[in-house]
Every structure is written in C-alpha cells, then in structure tokens.
Design an enzyme around this catalytic site. Structure first.
Site, short mmCIF file in Angstrom:
data_model
loop_
_atom_site.label_atom_id
_atom_site.label_comp_id
_atom_site.label_asym_id
_atom_site.label_seq_id
_atom_site.Cartn_x
_atom_site.Cartn_y
_atom_site.Cartn_z
N GLU A 236 46.72 40.89 53.10
CA GLU A 236 45.28 39.99 53.08
C GLU A 236 45.07 39.72 51.79
O GLU A 236 44.40 40.51 50.75
CB GLU A 236 44.37 40.75 53.83
CG GLU A 236 44.58 41.17 55.45
CD GLU A 236 44.43 39.99 56.37
OE1 GLU A 236 44.07 38.54 55.77
OE2 GLU A 236 44.63 39.93 57.55
N CYS A 270 36.37 37.65 49.72
CA CYS A 270 37.59 36.94 50.16
C CYS A 270 36.98 35.74 50.72
O CYS A 270 37.92 34.77 50.25
CB CYS A 270 38.54 37.64 50.77
SG CYS A 270 37.86 38.33 52.23
P1 NAD Z 1 44.11 43.95 43.23
O1 NAD Z 1 45.12 43.03 43.60
O2 NAD Z 1 43.80 43.85 41.78
O3 NAD Z 1 43.95 45.43 43.65
C1 NAD Z 1 44.01 45.86 44.70
C2 NAD Z 1 44.84 47.18 45.06
O4 NAD Z 1 46.06 47.26 44.68
C3 NAD Z 1 44.25 48.20 44.25
O5 NAD Z 1 44.05 49.42 44.77
C4 NAD Z 1 45.06 48.45 42.94
O6 NAD Z 1 45.17 49.67 42.23
C5 NAD Z 1 46.35 47.98 43.84
N1 NAD Z 1 47.55 47.59 42.97
C6 NAD Z 1 47.51 46.66 41.80
N2 NAD Z 1 48.77 46.71 41.50
C7 NAD Z 1 49.49 47.19 42.37
C8 NAD Z 1 51.14 46.97 42.70
N3 NAD Z 1 51.76 46.32 41.71
N4 NAD Z 1 51.40 47.80 43.48
C9 NAD Z 1 50.70 48.35 44.49
N5 NAD Z 1 49.32 48.54 44.19
C10 NAD Z 1 48.83 47.79 43.38
O7 NAD Z 1 42.84 43.19 43.84
P2 NAD Z 1 41.20 43.54 43.61
O8 NAD Z 1 40.78 42.92 42.53
O9 NAD Z 1 40.98 45.19 43.96
O10 NAD Z 1 40.50 42.88 44.83
C11 NAD Z 1 39.90 41.45 44.77
C12 NAD Z 1 41.09 40.62 45.52
O11 NAD Z 1 40.99 40.84 47.01
C13 NAD Z 1 40.67 39.02 45.52
O12 NAD Z 1 41.51 38.19 45.46
C14 NAD Z 1 40.02 39.18 47.02
O13 NAD Z 1 40.19 37.78 47.46
C15 NAD Z 1 41.08 39.97 47.78
N6 NAD Z 1 40.46 40.31 49.09
C16 NAD Z 1 40.99 39.66 50.01
C17 NAD Z 1 40.52 39.98 51.45
C18 NAD Z 1 41.10 39.44 52.75
O14 NAD Z 1 40.86 39.84 53.87
N7 NAD Z 1 42.11 38.47 52.47
C19 NAD Z 1 39.53 41.10 51.61
C20 NAD Z 1 38.98 41.48 50.71
C21 NAD Z 1 39.53 41.21 49.18
#
Ligand code: NAD
Length: 462
Positions: A236, A270
């Site tokens: 997501e 999001c």
């Molecule tokens: P992010 O991708 O930076 O981090 C999300 C998670 O992934 C964190 O726990 C982080 O530590 C982990 N992570 C980072 N790199 C990784 C890797 N290589 N392998 C495994 N895990 C890793 O996202 P964010 O900044 O925390 O959140 C914001 C983003 O989330 C925005 O793009 C938003 O649109 C999206 N979002 C989407 C939805 C949806 O329903 N589609 C809902 C909420 C947020």
C-alpha cells in the site's frame, strides 16, 4: 531542534516531539543479528495458532478492542506527542481502532469460511489457509491505525506476525502491540524496532508474506527483495490524489472536502488531495470559499486544544514541501494564501493557483499542507490531467451526478468518490492501482490477501 528519530546509539531509538523537539521516550533497538531469532519464534508459535478456528482467534482479540478504548486518552497523547497530529485526532485514532475491533475480527473470521463450488459432476472447496509468518511494515502517518489494519486480519487469518513500525513513531506501535499481547499466546505477535536495516533483515528473513504500507520507493525495494523467495506481498504505497470540481457541483460540499482532505494531518495522508482541477466557469466561487475555509485553520502544538493542524512529522518532510512550493513559484504558481515562514517543523496551510504539470508538486507526492489548483475548461481535460500520474490510490469528483459517475469509470485510480469522499460501503477493500500498490486491504477481499487459497475437488456423489 532534533529533526528525525534515529538511534542515539546502537541500542536505543529515541522518539522526539515534532512540535517542540523534546524527547518523548525511547525503545530498545532490535539488534540486526536477533531478527532471525524473532522470526524463528514466530514460526514456532504458528502451528498452534493456525490450529485454532478463525472465530476462536477473532474472539481472543475482542477484549483488546475494549482495552484500546479504555486507554485511548493516555495512548492518544503519546501518539500526538510522537507524530504531531492534534490531540483529539490522536485519541480518536486509538478509540477508532478499539471501537471497530469486534466487527473487524468477525468480518475476517467470516471471510475465512471455505467456499464451495459445484457443477454437475464436481464439488470444489476453496480453503483460505494462513501463509505462515507475516512481516508487517508500517509508516508513521497513522501510527496506531496502520499497524492495526495489518496485524488484525493477518492474525485472525492464522498467521503469526512481526511488526516493524516506523522509526518515527515507535512508542505508539509498542503500546499497541503490548495491549494485543495481553490477550495473545506467546510468540504470535512480536515487534522489532530500528530503521531501514531492521526492515530489510525482516524482508530477507524466513517470512512467508510481507504486508507493507509506506512509500513507493520502499515498496519497490521490498518487491525486489521478496522476488527470490516469491514471498507474498501486499504493498500500500503513496499517491498524488486528484479532486475534480465541475459545473453542477455543490460548491460548498466540494470546498469542505477539499479543505479537509488537503490539510488533515498536515497533508500527511496517503489519500490527501494533492491536485485540484476546477472548471473555469465556477473557479472564482470555489477558490474564494476555499481561501475562507483555509484561513480558519490554526497551526500549532498538538497539545494546544485550539490547534487544528500540527507540525510536519520531521524537518526533512518540511524541507521537501517548501522546495516543491519554491519550484512551483519559479514556474508560475500564484500564492493565494499561506506560504509564510514558520519556525520549527510547522508549515502555514498554503493554496497555490495557476498550476501545471511541469511543476514537481503536481507530479511527485508532497505529503504536506498545500492545495494546488489548476483550471480546466471541461470534464475531458479534467480527467486527462487527473490520470496524468504514475499513481492511482484515490480520486474524488464533484459535479452533475451522471457526468461525474461516467467520469469515475474513466479514472485510473483504485478508489473514486462521486460527489463524496472516497470511503466505500462496509466491506469495500482499500485499493491502490498503478504505482500506489499491489493487492488490497480490508473487506472480505482484502482479508483473503493474508491467505493461501487451496482448492480441493471431489467427484460429486463419490
Ligand atoms: P517509508 O517507506 O519511508 O517507511 C515505511 C516503513 O518501511 C518504515 O517502518 C521504514 O523503517 C521501513 N523501511 C524503509 N526502508 C525499508 C526497506 N528497504 N526494507 C524494509 N523496510 C523498510 O514510508 P513513510 O515515510 O514511513 O510513510 C509515508 C508513505 O506511506 C507515503 O508515501 C504515504 O503515501 C504512504 N502511505 C500509504 C498508505 C496507503 O494506504 N496506500 C497509507 C499510509 C501511508
């Protein structure tokens, strides 16, 4: 002011208040060399957990819902202090998780009931079996809700779960997991803390599925890392949601939606409205009413009861949003309100007009409090621009009912709201199309994404 939560040493992750920069609390970092042991524990707990019926697993989680409601005031405060959203929203997030728990777990259990298909000669039973160990990796913008909507269906479906929450909001996730664990057998739900490295270790480890919510870029990394093992995925991801406002729209309703959906959680949602396409004939009325509405917002500390918009979660996020505003201004954007400098991680709610798709802010996810308005001559131009994106999470259209219903079927988004926000009827899944995701969450279709489908067929009458 501390800008971002990073481990203060190899053992401790410190969480800071984005409104003030003060320390809110700490959690122990999970050493990377212990991640495999955590996974092994989840695997060991899996057979006994999977042997229960889905309804038994569901019933076990129900008292956790009551506990979440009971402690919502205290936990909501931690959420707001750590993430920055106004206190009422922090409390509401925890309360909402608790209040929906009973219905949600029952809905998941019901989705696990096998289906039976028959024709003249064969009877087939479709079983929904757990995958095994599920890695749940979540973002910071809804730090209780995002873990909740991943963990609950994964567990009731019979998987054991390891949560890796965002390093920006570890305290909230820790409290959420502790509450569920008061009612669960040992090893069924675990949490690991740290930055990307812990997430990478989890994805690379002996897990069967990864349910990830976060940015497109991380989603791409996870998909590549999951490929050798063909690990099951739900992704997501981010978006660039459009809102179209055409002749015949209820302008007040459209303005109310655009204001709320652009600026809620400081735009860090999001499905935030990141682009507004408004028809030239109604633009003046729409824009003047939107400016009035936006001027009512009050930016401030999350604990100040008069604040309606808190800070950005971290300074890096603020820098990104301000750079997009500057790029847009350099390319001809006109500032209608906001864009006045504020200290710390705060940004004044801003409306930009005269937008076009050469601007970064019309193409790349912003995740900030900026309404971007582009004028269109008709519905055809509006839908063409709305679809001119690599993303496809939500889209919301206002106008004459039949016109926008027809337009909805031309949208490339996964979810479309016609003269309303995009929330679906009970049981509807949450769907990201294109670069906004793979698979979906919620509703019976979403719950079954946590399952391996198996088909057993017999001859009828044998
Ligand atoms: P992010 O991708 O930076 O981090 C999300 C998670 O992934 C964190 O726990 C982080 O530590 C982990 N992570 C980072 N790199 C990784 C890797 N290589 N392998 C495994 N895990 C890793 O996202 P964010 O900044 O925390 O959140 C914001 C983003 O989330 C925005 O793009 C938003 O649109 C999206 N979002 C989407 C939805 C949806 O329903 N589609 C809902 C909420 C947020």
């Amino acid at each position: 002011m501390t800008t971002m939560n990073t481990p203060t040493d190899t053992n401790t992750l410190s969480s800071y208040n984005p409104s003030t920069g003060e320390l809110v609390g700490t959690v122990p970092v999970t050493p990377a060399n212990q991640v495999d042991a955590v996974i092994a524990k989840a695997r060991a707990a899996m057979p006994a957990w999977a042997a229960l019926s889905a309804q038994e697993r569901a019933d076990m989680l129900k008292p956790a819902g009551e506990k979440l409601i009971e402690r919502a005031d205290e936990l909501g405060k931690i959420l707001s202090l750590e993430q920055g959203k106004p206190l009422a929203e922090g409390i509401g997030e925890f309360k909402g998780c608790g209040m929906r728990m009973n219905d949600e777990v029952d809905e998941v259990a019901k989705a696990m009931i096998p289906d039976v298909l028959t024709d003249e000669t064969v009877e087939s039973t479709l079983y929904y079996d757990p995958y095994g160990v599920c890695a749940a990796i979540t973002p910071w913008n809804f730090p209780a809700l995002m873990p909740h909507w991943t963990i609950v269906p994964a567990l009731v479906a019979g998987n054991t779960v390891i949560l890796k929450p965002s390093e920006q909001t570890p305290l909230v996730a820790d409290e959420y997991v502790k509450i569920l664990n008061e009612f669960l057998p040992e090893g069924v739900l675990q949490i690991i803390h740290g930055e990307d490295d812990q997430g990478k270790m989890l994805v690379a480890g002996d897990v069967n599925m990864i349910a990830f919510t976060g940015s497109k870029t991380t989603g791409q990394h996870i998909m590549a890392a999951a490929a050798p093992g063909l690990k099951r995925l739900i992704l997501e991801l981010g978006s660039k949601d459009p809102c179209i406002v055409l002749e015949g729209a209820d302008i007040d309703k459209a303005v109310g939606f655009a204001a709320n959906n652009t600026f809620r959680n400081c735009g860090q949602v999001c499905v935030s409205t990141e682009r507004i396409y408004v028809q030239d004939t109604i633009k003046e009325e729409f824009v003047s009413k939107l400016i009035e509405k936006v001027k009512e917002f009050k930016v401030g500390d999350c604990l100040d009861e008069t604040s309606t918009i808190g800070p950005m979660v971290m300074n890096e996020q603020k820098v990104h949003v301000l750079a997009q505003i500057e790029d847009a201004k350099a390319k001809g954007a006109v500032v209608l309100c906001g864009d006045t400098p504020l200290d710390g991680n705060f940004i004044q709610p801003t409306i930009l007009d005269n937008m076009n798709h050469t601007m970064d802010i019309m193409v790349v996810e912003t995740f900030g409090p900026v309404a971007c308005i582009q004028t269109v001559k008709d519905a055809d131009e509006a839908i063409e621009l709305a679809n001119d994106t690599e993303y496809g999470l939500g889209a919301v259209f206002f106008g004459e009912e039949q016109v926008v219903r027809d337009l909805a079927r031309r949208s490339t988004a996964g979810m479309v709201g016609v003269n309303k926000s995009l929330g679906g009827a009970t049981g509807s899944p949450w769907v990201g199309a294109r670069m906004s995701g793979i698979g979906y969450h919620s509703g019976p279709l979403g719950h079954r994404q946590f399952c391996q489908l198996r088909v057993v067929s017999t001859n009828k009458g044998s």
